[in-house]
Design a protein around this motif. Structure first.
Motif, short mmCIF file in Angstrom:
data_model
loop_
_atom_site.label_atom_id
_atom_site.label_comp_id
_atom_site.label_asym_id
_atom_site.label_seq_id
_atom_site.Cartn_x
_atom_site.Cartn_y
_atom_site.Cartn_z
N PRO A 1 0.77 -1.31 -0.05
CA PRO A 1 0.11 0.08 0.20
C PRO A 1 0.80 1.21 0.05
O PRO A 1 2.06 1.27 0.75
N PRO A 2 0.41 2.32 -0.79
CA PRO A 2 1.27 3.54 -0.69
C PRO A 2 1.24 4.26 0.64
O PRO A 2 0.20 3.90 1.59
N LYS A 3 1.94 5.06 0.84
CA LYS A 3 2.14 5.87 2.18
C LYS A 3 0.95 6.63 2.11
O LYS A 3 0.50 7.15 1.19
N PRO A 4 0.34 6.94 3.46
CA PRO A 4 -0.65 7.69 3.45
C PRO A 4 -0.44 9.10 2.66
O PRO A 4 0.41 9.87 2.85
N GLY A 5 -1.72 9.53 2.17
CA GLY A 5 -1.73 10.77 1.39
C GLY A 5 -1.01 10.73 -0.06
O GLY A 5 -1.03 11.51 -0.96
N ALA A 6 -0.32 9.56 -0.28
CA ALA A 6 0.40 9.47 -1.72
C ALA A 6 -0.39 8.28 -2.50
O ALA A 6 -1.00 7.56 -1.93
N PHE A 7 -0.13 8.54 -3.73
CA PHE A 7 -0.99 7.85 -4.65
C PHE A 7 0.18 6.93 -5.34
O PHE A 7 1.28 7.44 -5.67
N ALA A 8 -0.19 5.60 -5.84
CA ALA A 8 0.95 4.86 -6.72
C ALA A 8 0.54 5.05 -8.06
O ALA A 8 -0.39 5.09 -8.65
N HIS A 9 1.76 5.40 -8.91
CA HIS A 9 1.35 5.67 -10.28
C HIS A 9 2.35 4.53 -11.08
O HIS A 9 3.63 4.34 -10.55
N PRO A 10 1.84 4.12 -12.19
CA PRO A 10 0.56 4.45 -12.79
C PRO A 10 -0.35 3.56 -12.04
O PRO A 10 -0.16 2.38 -11.49
N GLY A 11 -1.58 4.21 -11.95
CA GLY A 11 -2.47 3.35 -10.85
C GLY A 11 -3.84 3.46 -11.10
O GLY A 11 -4.68 3.52 -10.27
N VAL A 12 -4.20 3.93 -12.34
CA VAL A 12 -5.69 4.09 -12.65
C VAL A 12 -5.91 2.65 -13.59
O VAL A 12 -5.49 2.37 -14.86
N LEU A 13 -6.82 1.86 -12.85
CA LEU A 13 -7.14 0.50 -13.42
C LEU A 13 -6.01 -0.53 -13.66
O LEU A 13 -6.20 -1.64 -13.59
N VAL A 14 -4.69 0.05 -14.14
CA VAL A 14 -3.76 -0.88 -14.21
C VAL A 14 -2.49 -0.39 -13.77
O VAL A 14 -2.31 1.04 -13.57
N ASP A 15 -1.80 -1.04 -13.19
CA ASP A 15 -0.37 -0.68 -12.57
C ASP A 15 0.90 -1.19 -13.25
O ASP A 15 0.78 -2.06 -14.42
N LYS A 16 1.85 -0.79 -13.06
CA LYS A 16 3.29 -1.09 -13.72
C LYS A 16 3.46 -2.59 -13.84
O LYS A 16 3.64 -2.98 -14.99
N ALA A 17 3.15 -3.30 -12.86
CA ALA A 17 3.40 -4.68 -12.86
C ALA A 17 2.42 -5.58 -13.87
O ALA A 17 2.87 -6.37 -14.40
#
Length: 393
Positions: free
Chosen positions: A29-45
């Motif tokens: 999980p990302p740190k509180p307040g931060a977003f993981a990118h790319p992370g809209v529907l699909v992620d890098k993995a």
């Protein structure tokens, strides 16, 4: 109606609520307040896995890639058709830019995916060209279908923008203008829900809202989308634990049986997995189900496990409808004994999560999913066999 794929072990339920069961199922999980990118529907993995599968000629990704590559959306000669005012009435009548905007948003996402798979910068630049064309002129969406139209197009545009912003290191001089368009024109139209419209509206709008929120790193908008989703899903998919009647969505207060039955298309008997639009038609129901799943998938990539909260609703909802799509007889007390089939290619992501990540048996949903492969592009969902088939990352 007995469901074939409810998990048999309590421990699996606990695991679903805490962490992914399979190895590599999700990033921390990302740190509180931060977003993981790319992370809209699909992620890098997931994108890396899809790319590896295509390069290896492995199925079903290779067939899905070939279908995407052959589509009109993928042409490097694709020409966007932006306009200042998109006017969409009921059933897109009038259709003043409605189809053009949806198609252009899908094309932008298609080229963003092709950029990632092929590493051909021409596709990244084409995605940017399409997004820039709209951000240069768009001022508003009008007429009765404006919120839904904004949801359809905003969902695809946010995915395209997210991939280009976070995976392409080339030039995008007008990125801030595109961000402003999503923030000022799209997000205000979709962020507060759809009231008493049919549930697919609000779920599609929330799909766009959460994607835009992540793309813009807007925590307040993200939290608002999660809240709308949590208030709508129990009002869209019925569970016996809700009581003798379905719950009312939080954006559409109803307190009488007559109101609920009318809202549920006249259906007066309820069973696990029935949806608010089942007796309307399966096409709109499929839109509602997959939009709900899109929200859960984006939230998953951001460390919020909506899938665990909605495990029975989602799996029951898909089972209820794919069972009938697979040929099961329609019960006489369902929709007067007749349903309008046509769910669409909407099951790839939900099957991937509950089966490939968590190990839940879902043979009915699998049978239907395989019959629709490779999933194409339509309105606000695209190429999900490529991005999510057998991809538990």
């Amino acid at each position: 109606m007995r469901r074939l794929h409810r998990p048999l072990l309590v421990t699996l339920v606990i695991a679903a609520a805490l962490v992914p069961a399979g190895p590599g199922a999700a990033a921390p999980p990302p740190k509180p307040g931060a977003f993981a990118h790319p992370g809209v529907l699909v992620d890098k993995a997931q994108l890396d896995f899809a790319r590896q599968q295509v390069q290896a000629g492995a199925q079903p990704q290779k067939a899905a890639y070939d279908a995407m590559k052959a589509s009109t959306y993928a042409a490097l000669s694709y020409t966007p058709k932006p306009r200042a005012i998109v006017e969409c009435g009921s059933n897109s009548n009038p259709n003043n830019g409605c189809s053009d905007e949806r198609n252009d948003a899908l094309a932008a996402y298609t080229h963003a995916l092709l950029w990632y798979i092929d590493r051909d910068a021409r596709h990244a630049q084409k995605a940017i060209e399409i997004m820039d064309a709209w951000s240069a002129v768009l001022q508003d969406h009008t007429n009765s279908n404006a919120p839904l139209q904004t949801g359809w197009s905003g969902a695809s545009f946010s995915r395209a923008g997210e991939l280009i912003k976070h995976t392409y290191d080339g030039s995008w001089p007008q990125r801030v203008r595109f961000e402003k368009m999503l923030r000022d024109i799209y997000l205000p139209e979709v962020r507060n829900g759809a009231g008493c419209k049919n549930g697919n509206w609000e779920l599609i709008m929330t799909d766009a809202a959460i994607g835009i929120a992540v793309f813009l790193d807007d925590r307040a908008a993200f939290d608002k989308a999660i809240s709308i989703w949590r208030g709508r899903l129990p009002g869209y998919i019925y569970q016996k634990s809700d009581g003798s009647l379905p719950k009312a969505p939080t954006t559409c207060p109803m307190d009488t049986r007559e109101e609920i039955v009318d809202y549920w298309q006249g259906q007066s008997t309820f069973s696990d997995g029935l949806a608010q639009e089942t007796c309307r038609d399966f096409g709109h129901t499929g839109w509602g189900l997959t939009a709900a799943t899109h929200v859960a998938e984006t939230a998953w990539h951001q460390g919020v496990n909506l899938y665990a909260e909605a495990k029975d609703r989602l799996t029951d909802g898909y089972y209820f409808h794919t069972r009938l799509e697979n040929g099961a007889p329609t019960p006489p007390d369902l929709c007067g004994g007749t349903v309008k089939l046509g769910l669409g290619a909407v099951t790839e992501i939900v099957y991937n999560h509950y089966h490939n990540r968590l190990g839940m048996p879902m043979p009915t949903t699998l049978r239907y999913t395989e019959s629709k492969r490779p999933a194409g592009a339509n309105y606000f969902f695209a190429w999900e066999t490529l991005t999510h088939a057998n991809n538990p990352r």
